[in-house]
Design an enzyme around this catalytic site. Structure first.
Site, short mmCIF file in Angstrom:
data_model
loop_
_atom_site.label_atom_id
_atom_site.label_comp_id
_atom_site.label_asym_id
_atom_site.label_seq_id
_atom_site.Cartn_x
_atom_site.Cartn_y
_atom_site.Cartn_z
N ASP A 58 24.66 18.62 19.12
CA ASP A 58 24.05 18.41 20.18
C ASP A 58 24.44 19.59 21.28
O ASP A 58 25.66 19.80 21.61
CB ASP A 58 24.60 17.11 20.93
CG ASP A 58 23.62 16.45 21.81
OD1 ASP A 58 23.58 17.31 22.77
OD2 ASP A 58 23.58 15.32 21.89
N SER A 101 21.81 9.17 26.73
CA SER A 101 22.15 10.46 27.63
C SER A 101 22.30 9.94 28.92
O SER A 101 23.64 9.32 29.10
CB SER A 101 21.04 11.34 27.49
OG SER A 101 21.38 12.86 27.83
N HIS A 155 20.36 17.19 20.39
CA HIS A 155 20.06 16.16 21.44
C HIS A 155 18.83 15.53 21.38
O HIS A 155 18.68 14.44 21.58
CB HIS A 155 20.35 16.82 22.86
CG HIS A 155 20.33 15.83 23.94
ND1 HIS A 155 21.63 15.35 24.09
CD2 HIS A 155 19.68 15.32 24.92
CE1 HIS A 155 21.57 14.27 25.14
NE2 HIS A 155 20.33 14.36 25.76
#
Length: 274
Positions: free
Chosen positions: A221, A152, A250
């Site tokens: 996600d 991320s 996610h």
């Protein structure tokens, strides 16, 4: 005309005030360190070596080095965390990679995990450089046996370091082209490009990448949509590989340390001779 200004005045002032508030508080909306203390490495179930890593601007970062649990490949995977929590949340990932034969370095950025300082893009870059330098200069790690694993927000940190100091391989989980692109996705009504101080422009840097790249994305996600990860992947040079985990969001286990992600990562590293 004056009547129009009189009518629009209060809503306009509220909107401008809100935008200014977002500008001032933006880093509190980007970085979410855990408020809980990081457990001591001596109290963890894994054989962890606790490290204290100095940065170029005088801070000290806490870190754990988890050794490989089987015949080692001499490769060390450096994990660049996302924007939330601390290194203890990445232990399942480290243990899975350790079981596959890789040593893993978990560390916390400035302002995370009880470390001093406040997070910023410039600060996180300094932290990444400090970790690599410590491994190579203090622990004797071989530079061409280092692997960068970014997740991320940490993908932006990993890409920058990979361009400056190429690793043997780069793994990016849920990456985005830039923080501007991600912000526009979630806040299309805000002038994100004008507001952001920290931009993490991975798309602008990744054409200079010289290391093999694996991108792992979650099909569902909702924080970093797979289409954004694909944009970054499409901008990267070969060799590269794309893996999309079906149904994964996610923060799902599948993208933390799930079997499919670990298998894809290990297979990719083995292809690179790691």
């Amino acid at each position: 005309m004056l009547e129009t200004i009189r009518i629009l005045g209060p809503p306009l002032l509220i909107a401008v005030g809100f935008v200014l508030l977002v500008f001032v508080l933006q880093r509190r909306l980007i970085y979410f360190p855990s408020l809980d203390p990081v457990p001591s490495g001596t109290r963890l179930p894994t054989n962890v070596r606790e490290l204290q890593i100095p940065t170029s601007d005088g801070l000290t970062l806490g870190a754990w080095l988890i050794p490989a649990r089987k015949e080692a490949s001499a490769a060390i995977v450096i994990v660049f965390n996302g924007n939330a929590g601390d290194r203890s949340l990445r232990l399942p990932l480290a243990e899975a990679l350790s079981a596959a034969g890789y040593a893993v370095l978990l560390f916390d950025y400035r302002g995370y995990g009880g470390n001093p300082g406040r997070p910023s893009e410039i600060g996180l870059r300094r932290d990444a450089r400090a970790v690599r330098r410590f491994l190579v200069e203090e622990l004797g790690a071989v530079p061409d046996r280092l692997v960068y694993f970014g997740e991320s927000l940490g993908t932006g940190v990993a890409v920058t370091l990979a361009v400056e100091h190429p690793p043997a391989a780069l793994v990016l989980r849920s990456p985005f082209p830039s923080l501007v692109a991600l912000g526009r996705t979630h806040y299309p009504w805000l002038p994100v490009s004008l507001l952001l101080r920290d931009r993490f422009d991975s798309l602008g840097r990744i054409p200079a990448l010289s290391s093999p790249l694996l991108v792992v994305a979650g099909e569902r996600d909702r924080i970093v949509p797979a289409r954004l990860s694909r944009r970054l992947y499409d901008g990267a040079p070969q060799p590269k590989e794309w893996v999309e985990i079906p149904g994964a969001d996610h923060n799902d286990w599948e993208l933390l340390a799930g079997e499919r992600m670990i298998a894809a990562t290990v297979a990719f590293l083995e292809q690179q001779g790691m």
